[in-house]
Design a protein around this motif. Structure first.
Motif, short mmCIF file in Angstrom:
data_model
loop_
_atom_site.label_atom_id
_atom_site.label_comp_id
_atom_site.label_asym_id
_atom_site.label_seq_id
_atom_site.Cartn_x
_atom_site.Cartn_y
_atom_site.Cartn_z
N GLY A 7 14.51 14.82 18.61
CA GLY A 7 14.86 14.95 17.33
C GLY A 7 13.95 14.49 16.15
O GLY A 7 13.82 14.79 15.01
N LEU A 145 19.85 19.87 16.31
CA LEU A 145 18.83 19.99 17.33
C LEU A 145 19.27 21.02 18.41
O LEU A 145 17.92 21.56 18.77
N SER A 262 19.01 14.81 25.12
CA SER A 262 18.49 14.12 24.02
C SER A 262 18.17 12.72 24.16
O SER A 262 19.22 12.01 24.96
N LEU A 271 18.00 13.19 12.93
CA LEU A 271 18.31 14.60 12.21
C LEU A 271 19.71 14.21 11.36
O LEU A 271 20.09 14.99 10.44
#
Ligand code: NAD
Length: 289
Positions: A7, A145, A262, A271
């Motif tokens: 991110g 993302l 992630s 984000l």
């Protein structure tokens, strides 16, 4: 080899665009961040937002109120910000102390200044798939993302763990609106691992460190970890940056199985902040018409 959905890299790109946009505006967009009490996690998140805001060139007012503030007083403060033409966006850092009704407080924020997208008007717009409202920052962060890493939602199965009004439900709606087939799981869900394993994309927003281990995933999946958990006994403000914040996913063991994942920190969090400021710039443009 697992793909890491970073991110920070995506945030850097958005930041560059926001700096360029803000430098071309007549006035600085102005965000008011309302904090009640001294919860260290809230202070940390606010510091991050202030830092990002300063870097892109917007004005931020940190309106800090005592823990014991009454609902009537806080609502009157928000109404003052609603009526202030020099303020373009207002957010209330959550959670709030018990004496305050979070829904009532959030719904006091004018819909055109609600840059967190959490008030009823913006929720209704999301429900109706009306693109006119502000997208809730966390859900927006997850979508950005996935989009950046070319992971489509349309036609995919998505399992979301967490059904909170502030995170899980918004995520579900955003994925549904993007064309995914969505299942929402929560504390009462039976046979969680059987459900999570079936999805193409697993999004976890439970607030439960290490909840998702290898038994919940399979090869080929994409795992997005929304959780932000501070491990007990650690001094948040001092320890941040030393990876003392963890997500809901047991990162190493899950990363060894799935296609993409992630990290926490450095995944959805950056984000969420970027989306908040994209919304602020939109709010500024709306108020400047
Ligand atoms: P919450 O406590 O209000 O809701 C948690 C949800 O997860 C509930 O619906 C609960 O039923 C479910 N859940 C919890 N433990 C579970 C378990 N063992 N099995 C199945 N379901 C379970 O929390 P929230 O406000 O929705 O936040 C969730 C997490 O997301 C937190 O860690 C929070 O810090 C994080 N968060 C991250 C961002 C970001 O930008 N990345 C933004 C907001 C919140």
């Amino acid at each position: 080899m697992v793909k890491i959905l970073d991110g920070r890299v995506v945030q850097a790109g958005i930041k560059k665009k926001l700096i360029a946009t803000c430098s071309g505006l007549v006035r600085k967009p102005h965000l008011v961040i309302i904090q009640v009490g001294k919860r260290p996690e809230s202070t940390l998140y606010i510091e991050r937002k202030k830092k990002f805001g300063e870097q892109i060139g917007v004005k931020i007012t940190h309106a800090h109120y005592p823990q014991a503030i009454s609902e009537v007083k806080l609502i009157s403060e928000i109404i003052n910000f609603n009526n202030d033409g020099a303020v373009h966006g207002i957010i209330v850092q959550i959670p709030l102390p018990k004496q305050l009704n979070t829904t009532r407080i959030l719904n006091t924020i004018s819909a055109v200044k609600d840059v967190d997208g959490l008030s009823a008007v913006n929720l209704q717009r999301a429900w109706q798939n009306d693109q006119g409202g502000f997208r809730p920052a966390t859900a927006c962060g997850v979508l950005i993302l996935l989009e950046h890493y070319k992971i489509p939602l349309r036609g995919r199965t998505v399992v979301i763990i967490g059904r909170s009004a502030l995170v899980g439900k918004h995520l579900a709606l955003a994925c549904l609106n993007a064309g995914a087939t969505v299942t929402i799981c929560h504390r009462e869900t039976k046979n969680l691992s059987a459900i999570t394993k079936q999805s193409d994309i697993l999004i976890v927003s439970a607030g439960s460190p290490g909840l998702i281990t290898k038994k919940y995933v399979r090869a080929g999946q994409v795992v997005v970890d929304v959780g932000i958990n501070v491990l007990p006994g650690q001094k948040l403000l001092e320890e941040v940056g030393k990876r003392k914040i963890v997500g809901d996913v047991a990162y190493d063991e899950v990363a060894s199985i799935v296609r993409a994942i992630s990290p926490v920190p450095g995944g959805v969090g950056p984000l969420t902040i970027a989306c908040l400021f994209e919304n602020l710039v939109e709010a500024y443009k709306f108020h400047s018409r």
